[in-house]
Design a protein around this motif. Structure first.
Motif, PDB file in Angstrom:
ATOM      1  N   VAL A   1       0.837  -1.201   0.000  1.00 37.87           N
ATOM      2  CA  VAL A   1       0.000   0.000   0.000  1.00 37.87           C
ATOM      3  C   VAL A   1       0.873   1.252   0.000  1.00 37.87           C
ATOM      4  O   VAL A   1       0.670   2.184  -0.782  1.00 37.87           O
ATOM      5  CB  VAL A   1      -0.940   0.012   1.223  1.00 37.87           C
ATOM      6  N   PHE A   2       1.883   1.252   0.887  1.00 36.41           N
ATOM      7  CA  PHE A   2       2.781   2.402   0.937  1.00 36.41           C
ATOM      8  C   PHE A   2       3.545   2.557  -0.373  1.00 36.41           C
ATOM      9  O   PHE A   2       3.736   3.681  -0.858  1.00 36.41           O
ATOM     10  CB  PHE A   2       3.772   2.255   2.096  1.00 36.41           C
TER      11      PHE A   2
ATOM     12  N   ILE B   1       0.421   8.914   6.456  1.00 36.43           N
ATOM     13  CA  ILE B   1      -0.487   8.234   7.376  1.00 36.43           C
ATOM     14  C   ILE B   1      -0.109   6.760   7.519  1.00 36.43           C
ATOM     15  O   ILE B   1      -0.061   6.215   8.627  1.00 36.43           O
ATOM     16  CB  ILE B   1      -1.946   8.382   6.891  1.00 36.43           C
ATOM     17  N   VAL B   2       0.193   6.110   6.391  1.00 33.57           N
ATOM     18  CA  VAL B   2       0.587   4.697   6.432  1.00 33.57           C
ATOM     19  C   VAL B   2       1.888   4.534   7.212  1.00 33.57           C
ATOM     20  O   VAL B   2       2.036   3.604   8.014  1.00 33.57           O
ATOM     21  CB  VAL B   2       0.733   4.134   5.004  1.00 33.57           C
TER      22      VAL B   2
ATOM     23  N   SER C   1       2.418   0.604  14.964  1.00 32.64           N
ATOM     24  CA  SER C   1       2.191  -0.840  15.076  1.00 32.64           C
ATOM     25  C   SER C   1       3.470  -1.579  15.421  1.00 32.64           C
ATOM     26  O   SER C   1       3.432  -2.634  16.066  1.00 32.64           O
ATOM     27  CB  SER C   1       1.600  -1.384  13.770  1.00 32.64           C
ATOM     28  N   ASP C   2       4.620  -1.032  15.009  1.00 34.70           N
ATOM     29  CA  ASP C   2       5.896  -1.664  15.345  1.00 34.70           C
ATOM     30  C   ASP C   2       6.102  -1.666  16.856  1.00 34.70           C
ATOM     31  O   ASP C   2       6.589  -2.633  17.432  1.00 34.70           O
ATOM     32  CB  ASP C   2       7.041  -0.927  14.646  1.00 34.70           C
ATOM     33  N   TRP C   3       5.735  -0.578  17.504  1.00 33.14           N
ATOM     34  CA  TRP C   3       5.810  -0.523  18.962  1.00 33.14           C
ATOM     35  C   TRP C   3       4.715  -1.374  19.593  1.00 33.14           C
ATOM     36  O   TRP C   3       4.946  -2.085  20.572  1.00 33.14           O
ATOM     37  CB  TRP C   3       5.672   0.924  19.445  1.00 33.14           C
ATOM     38  N   LEU C   4       3.524  -1.342  18.998  1.00 34.28           N
ATOM     39  CA  LEU C   4       2.363  -1.985  19.591  1.00 34.28           C
ATOM     40  C   LEU C   4       2.504  -3.500  19.655  1.00 34.28           C
ATOM     41  O   LEU C   4       2.154  -4.107  20.682  1.00 34.28           O
ATOM     42  CB  LEU C   4       1.111  -1.613  18.790  1.00 34.28           C
TER      43      LEU C   4
ATOM     44  N   PRO D   1       8.892   9.431   7.726  1.00 35.42           N
ATOM     45  CA  PRO D   1       7.820  10.422   7.513  1.00 35.42           C
ATOM     46  C   PRO D   1       8.323  11.851   7.591  1.00 35.42           C
ATOM     47  O   PRO D   1       7.815  12.738   6.883  1.00 35.42           O
ATOM     48  CB  PRO D   1       6.814  10.123   8.638  1.00 35.42           C
ATOM     49  N   LEU D   2       9.340  12.107   8.420  1.00 32.93           N
ATOM     50  CA  LEU D   2       9.888  13.458   8.522  1.00 32.93           C
ATOM     51  C   LEU D   2      10.595  13.852   7.227  1.00 32.93           C
ATOM     52  O   LEU D   2      10.476  14.990   6.759  1.00 32.93           O
ATOM     53  CB  LEU D   2      10.846  13.553   9.701  1.00 32.93           C
ATOM     54  N   LEU D   3      11.335  12.906   6.637  1.00 33.83           N
ATOM     55  CA  LEU D   3      12.022  13.194   5.376  1.00 33.83           C
ATOM     56  C   LEU D   3      11.023  13.401   4.245  1.00 33.83           C
ATOM     57  O   LEU D   3      11.261  14.213   3.335  1.00 33.83           O
ATOM     58  CB  LEU D   3      12.990  12.057   5.036  1.00 33.83           C
TER      59      LEU D   3
END
Length: 199
Positions: free
Chosen positions: A27-28, A42-43, A50-53, A141-143
C-alpha cells in the motif's frame, strides 16, 4: 535455551498486528510512487505505531511466539527497505542510505545458516536494534514531510536526517552485536563438541 525460542501459537494479537504491517508495505509502495504523500505519511505513522504496539502486546499478553520473533523483525526490515526504495525513487534520500541499510541486512542474512547449523533460530532482537528501527521509522515520515516548502519542510528535514543518522548508526551497532553474539554461540558449541568428542 537456544536463541529465538518461544511459543508455537500462530494466531495471536501481536502476530496479527505484524501481519497488518506487512500488508501495508505494498500500500505504501503504491502511494509513494503515485505521489500521494499525505496518505503515505499516514501509512508510515500507522506502521511506526504498530511496530511498537506488537512488541508491547506480546509482552503484556504473554504472547511471545516463534512466529512473532521472525515476523516482527521481518516486517520491520521489509517496510524499511520498501520505504527507502520509494524515497530513493522520489529523490528524497541518496542511494548510499539504501546501500548502508541493505548491507547490514545482508550481513544478518549470512549469519542465519551459521546459527541454524548449530541448532539456533533467529537471535532475539536487541534494544539497540529496536532503537535503530524506531529511529529510521521516525525519520522516514519526517524526510517525506521535508518536501513541504517553508518552515515545516526545513524543520522536518533537519530532524528527519538526525533520526536517519542515529537510526543507521544504531542499525549497524546492533548488527555488530548480533555478529559478536553469533561468534560466542558458535565458539561455545565447538568447545562443547570438542569436549564430548565424536558421537
Amino acid at each position: 535455551m537456544h536463541a529465538g525460542q518461544g511459543g508455537s501459537a500462530v494466531w495471536t494479537v501481536p502476530n496479527a498486528v505484524s501481519m497488518v504491517r506487512l500488508a501495508l508495505v505494498p500500500v505504501f509502495a503504491v502511494l509513494i510512487v503515485s505521489g500521494e504523500d499525505v496518505w503515505a505519511l499516514i501509512v508510515l505513522a500507522v506502521s511506526g505505531a504498530s511496530d511498537w504496539l506488537d512488541g508491547f502486546l506480546a509482552r503484556r499478553l504473554d504472547q511471545v511466539t516463534k512466529l512473532g520473533q521472525v515476523l516482527d523483525p521481518a516486517a520491520d526490515r521489509l517496510f524499511i527497505l520498501v520505504t527507502l526504495i520509494g524515497l530513493l525513487w522520489r529523490g528524497v534520500v541518496p542511494w548510499w542510505v539504501l546501500a548502508l541499510v541493505v548491507l547490514r541486512d545482508v550481513l544478518l542474512a549470512c549469519l542465519a545458516p551459521v546459527l541454524a547449523r548449530y541448532g539456533y533460530g533467529p537471535l532475539a532482537v536487541t534494544m539497540v536494534g529496536k532503537a535503530g528501527t524506531f529511529a529510521l521509522l521516525y525519520a522516514f515520515p519526517l524526510l517525506l514531510l521535508a518536501q513541504t516548502p517553508g518552515p515545516v519542510g526545513t524543520v522536518s528535514r533537519a530532524v528527519g536526517w538526525a533520526f536517519a543518522a542515529w537510526g543507521i548508526g544504531l542499525y549497524w551497532l546492533a548488527g555488530w552485536h548480533y555478529l559478536a553474539q553469533t561468534r560466542r554461540l558458535v565458539r561455545a558449541e565447538r568447545d562443547r563438541e570438542r569436549r564430548e568428542g565424536p558421537a
